[in-house]
Design an enzyme around this catalytic site. Sequence first.
Site, PDB file in Angstrom:
ATOM      1  N   GLU A  35       0.881  -1.176   0.000  1.00  0.00           N
ATOM      2  CA  GLU A  35       0.000   0.000   0.000  1.00  0.00           C
ATOM      3  C   GLU A  35       0.920   1.228   0.000  1.00  0.00           C
ATOM      4  O   GLU A  35       1.819   1.319   0.836  1.00  0.00           O
ATOM      5  CB  GLU A  35      -0.876  -0.011   1.256  1.00  0.00           C
ATOM      6  CG  GLU A  35      -1.788   1.193   1.255  1.00  0.00           C
ATOM      7  CD  GLU A  35      -2.737   1.266   2.442  1.00  0.00           C
ATOM      8  OE1 GLU A  35      -2.745   0.351   3.280  1.00  0.00           O
ATOM      9  OE2 GLU A  35      -3.452   2.275   2.502  1.00  0.00           O
ATOM     10  N   ARG A 261       5.580 -12.783   9.554  1.00  0.00           N
ATOM     11  CA  ARG A 261       6.233 -11.534   9.195  1.00  0.00           C
ATOM     12  C   ARG A 261       7.564 -11.424   9.919  1.00  0.00           C
ATOM     13  O   ARG A 261       7.812 -12.089  10.918  1.00  0.00           O
ATOM     14  CB  ARG A 261       5.344 -10.338   9.503  1.00  0.00           C
ATOM     15  CG  ARG A 261       4.968 -10.184  10.962  1.00  0.00           C
ATOM     16  CD  ARG A 261       3.807  -9.210  11.145  1.00  0.00           C
ATOM     17  NE  ARG A 261       4.138  -7.860  10.725  1.00  0.00           N
ATOM     18  CZ  ARG A 261       3.489  -7.207   9.758  1.00  0.00           C
ATOM     19  NH1 ARG A 261       2.483  -7.762   9.131  1.00  0.00           N
ATOM     20  NH2 ARG A 261       3.830  -5.972   9.453  1.00  0.00           N
ATOM     21  N   LYS A 271       3.998   0.862   9.650  1.00  0.00           N
ATOM     22  CA  LYS A 271       4.152   2.096   8.884  1.00  0.00           C
ATOM     23  C   LYS A 271       3.531   3.283   9.615  1.00  0.00           C
ATOM     24  O   LYS A 271       4.003   4.410   9.475  1.00  0.00           O
ATOM     25  CB  LYS A 271       3.521   1.934   7.500  1.00  0.00           C
ATOM     26  CG  LYS A 271       4.456   1.180   6.561  1.00  0.00           C
ATOM     27  CD  LYS A 271       3.959   1.190   5.139  1.00  0.00           C
ATOM     28  CE  LYS A 271       2.958   0.093   4.921  1.00  0.00           C
ATOM     29  NZ  LYS A 271       2.509  -0.007   3.532  1.00  0.00           N
TER      30      LYS A 271
HETATM   31  P1  ATP Z   1       1.467  -1.817   7.899  1.00  0.00           P
HETATM   32  O1  ATP Z   1       0.393  -2.643   8.567  1.00  0.00           O
HETATM   33  O2  ATP Z   1       2.546  -1.356   8.796  1.00  0.00           O
HETATM   34  O3  ATP Z   1       0.922  -0.722   7.026  1.00  0.00           O
HETATM   35  P2  ATP Z   1       1.419  -3.672   5.800  1.00  0.00           P
HETATM   36  O4  ATP Z   1       1.727  -5.089   6.006  1.00  0.00           O
HETATM   37  O5  ATP Z   1      -0.013  -3.341   5.702  1.00  0.00           O
HETATM   38  O6  ATP Z   1       2.173  -2.834   6.909  1.00  0.00           O
HETATM   39  P3  ATP Z   1       1.776  -3.376   3.020  1.00  0.00           P
HETATM   40  O7  ATP Z   1       2.236  -2.211   2.256  1.00  0.00           O
HETATM   41  O8  ATP Z   1       0.357  -3.789   2.883  1.00  0.00           O
HETATM   42  O9  ATP Z   1       2.144  -3.085   4.535  1.00  0.00           O
HETATM   43  O10 ATP Z   1       2.729  -4.618   2.764  1.00  0.00           O
HETATM   44  C1  ATP Z   1       3.007  -5.113   1.482  1.00  0.00           C
HETATM   45  C2  ATP Z   1       3.413  -6.539   1.577  1.00  0.00           C
HETATM   46  O11 ATP Z   1       4.545  -6.673   2.434  1.00  0.00           O
HETATM   47  C3  ATP Z   1       2.308  -7.383   2.167  1.00  0.00           C
HETATM   48  O12 ATP Z   1       2.176  -8.546   1.400  1.00  0.00           O
HETATM   49  C4  ATP Z   1       2.767  -7.690   3.553  1.00  0.00           C
HETATM   50  O13 ATP Z   1       2.308  -8.925   3.981  1.00  0.00           O
HETATM   51  C5  ATP Z   1       4.290  -7.648   3.411  1.00  0.00           C
HETATM   52  N1  ATP Z   1       4.892  -7.246   4.689  1.00  0.00           N
HETATM   53  C6  ATP Z   1       4.661  -6.118   5.388  1.00  0.00           C
HETATM   54  N2  ATP Z   1       5.342  -6.120   6.541  1.00  0.00           N
HETATM   55  C7  ATP Z   1       6.050  -7.272   6.579  1.00  0.00           C
HETATM   56  C8  ATP Z   1       6.956  -7.865   7.512  1.00  0.00           C
HETATM   57  N3  ATP Z   1       7.274  -7.258   8.645  1.00  0.00           N
HETATM   58  N4  ATP Z   1       7.478  -9.062   7.210  1.00  0.00           N
HETATM   59  C9  ATP Z   1       7.171  -9.668   6.056  1.00  0.00           C
HETATM   60  N5  ATP Z   1       6.333  -9.184   5.134  1.00  0.00           N
HETATM   61  C10 ATP Z   1       5.769  -7.994   5.380  1.00  0.00           C
HETATM   62 MG    MG Z   2      -1.387  -3.907   4.269  1.00  0.00          MG
END
Ligand code: ATP
Ligand code: MG
Length: 554
Positions: A35, A261, A271
Amino acid sequence: MSDSEARPTNFIRQIIDADLASGKHTSVHTRFPPEPNGYLHIGHAKSICLNFGIAQDYQGQCNLRFDDTNPEKEDIEYVESIKNDVNWLGFEWSGEICYSSNYFDKLYGFAIELINKGLAYVDELSPEQMREYRGNLTEPGKNSPYRDRSVEENLQQFEKMKNGEIEEGKMCLRAKIDMASPFMVMRDPVIYRVRFANHHQTGDKWCIYPMYDFTHCISDALEGITHSICTLEFMDNRRLYDWVLDNITIDCKPHQYEFSRLNLEYTVMSKRKLNQLVTDKLVSGWDDPRMPTISGLRRRGFTSASIREFCKRIGVTKQENTIEMGSLESCIRDDLNENAPRAMAVLDPVKLVIENFTGDAETLTVSNHPNKPEMGTREVPFTREVWIEREDFREEANKKYKRLVLGKEVRLRGAYVIKAERIEKDAEGNITTIFCTYDNETLGQNPTDGRKVKGVIHWVSAEAGIPAEIRLYDRLFTVPNPAAEDDFVSVINPESLTVMQGFVEPSLKTAKAEKAFQFERMGYFCADNKDSSAENLVFNRTVGLRDTWAKIGD
Ligand code: ATP
Ligand code: MG
């Protein structure tokens, strides 16, 4: 992680192997779906290496898809930074960049299909009521009074939502599934809501936006994704993922798989929290070298190879775990120990005068890497006055101290053996100058009379050395799990940045940004990619020579 755990494969690759062997799929198509509401961090790198790595190894494809359904929180700056970071990590997406927003028309069509099938309805409960009606883990939810509206009425109301006739929060479209489901995500999830927001891709075209769970599975299917890989917190959402695809007319049925994760000690990965650090100016920006972001690590001096190696070492499993910062640091240390040329810099300088050195400056030839002659040599000027590290001199010391002591000898790295004769102090008692003599028979050889000189210290010519700002970084937080604190900001490490005014050898004047050096005895450093220039050198310490934290910790 011990060697026995480091398998050359992981459970997702095993699933892919089986799918290819059985003929369920003939090729593999993955996607990385960030995102655009922040910069990518090291956790994303894990997902990037997994998704793009699979595509590489199986000669498949991996899409970069912006999951952009939250216009208020998203921004084109983030889109650009994400593209940049994925490329820098060494990966290419296949074809054009994808945006969920490209599918808004199709998503709208699928929502109409669900309404027509009696599987979606426009609800008018307030957000508070909706929460109340939802129930909880022990109690089932209650049906909304709007749940049994006719298809016609639902179509009309949804049309009004789309046309901007409905205020935010007054109506939403919900999937009609099961208010008593043990899975909260299945209790009539909201699939569309009203938002009067300008979207970075679609402008003002829409005032209704689809929710993540509705958008994600359909986007995967429209792109022909075979294996949709996400993190464990979406495990329950898989039921909704499958429900949506089972109930619309679409011929592709991707399968979702979840892995754990990455959590890293002494930092935060959400984020929202990273954004707060930036907006509240607790760090200098998303690319502050203390941030766990890709751009921060890069600015700090991490190579993309070291981040890929880290992702390989941590592996992919379904086990929740937290990785020590030391394991990320050992990846960059292993890389730089091998590949970074050596140089000399004095971070906390004190003047040293070699009184019997009376001739002209000399030019010494010093090797760039002790074990790699192919990395060549460089010229280092040697002069009557040099800088040495303040901590490398003591008036008195026991035998364990292998540096310079008053009345004793030490070797200046790549140069001569010197002996400290006397010192000068200022009014406060700080040493201002160390006066020495040198043995001019000792260049590249031991003293001829058999004197043993064990210590070696680094130095920089005071006449030819260049002033430089040197930034030393420490953990951004004082506790291993800052996210567990009531207020994570209260555990920011006040000493996470120390700025030194030092001197570096002249060859570093042309140091390129992000190109690492080992500053002899001081660690690995690189010129800052924003603030450093030939006129105003600024170096970041990427990592120390050894894991000092492991020692303090035990
Ligand atoms: P946040 O909740 O902090 O906004 P998010 O997981 O929603 O983080 P996205 O931009 O949706 O952030 O993440 C893109 C991809 O990266 C998703 O497929 C997510 O599962 C993966 N991802 C995000 N954080 C991690 C992590 N700490 N370890 C492994 N994969 C991750
Ligand atoms: Mg997300």
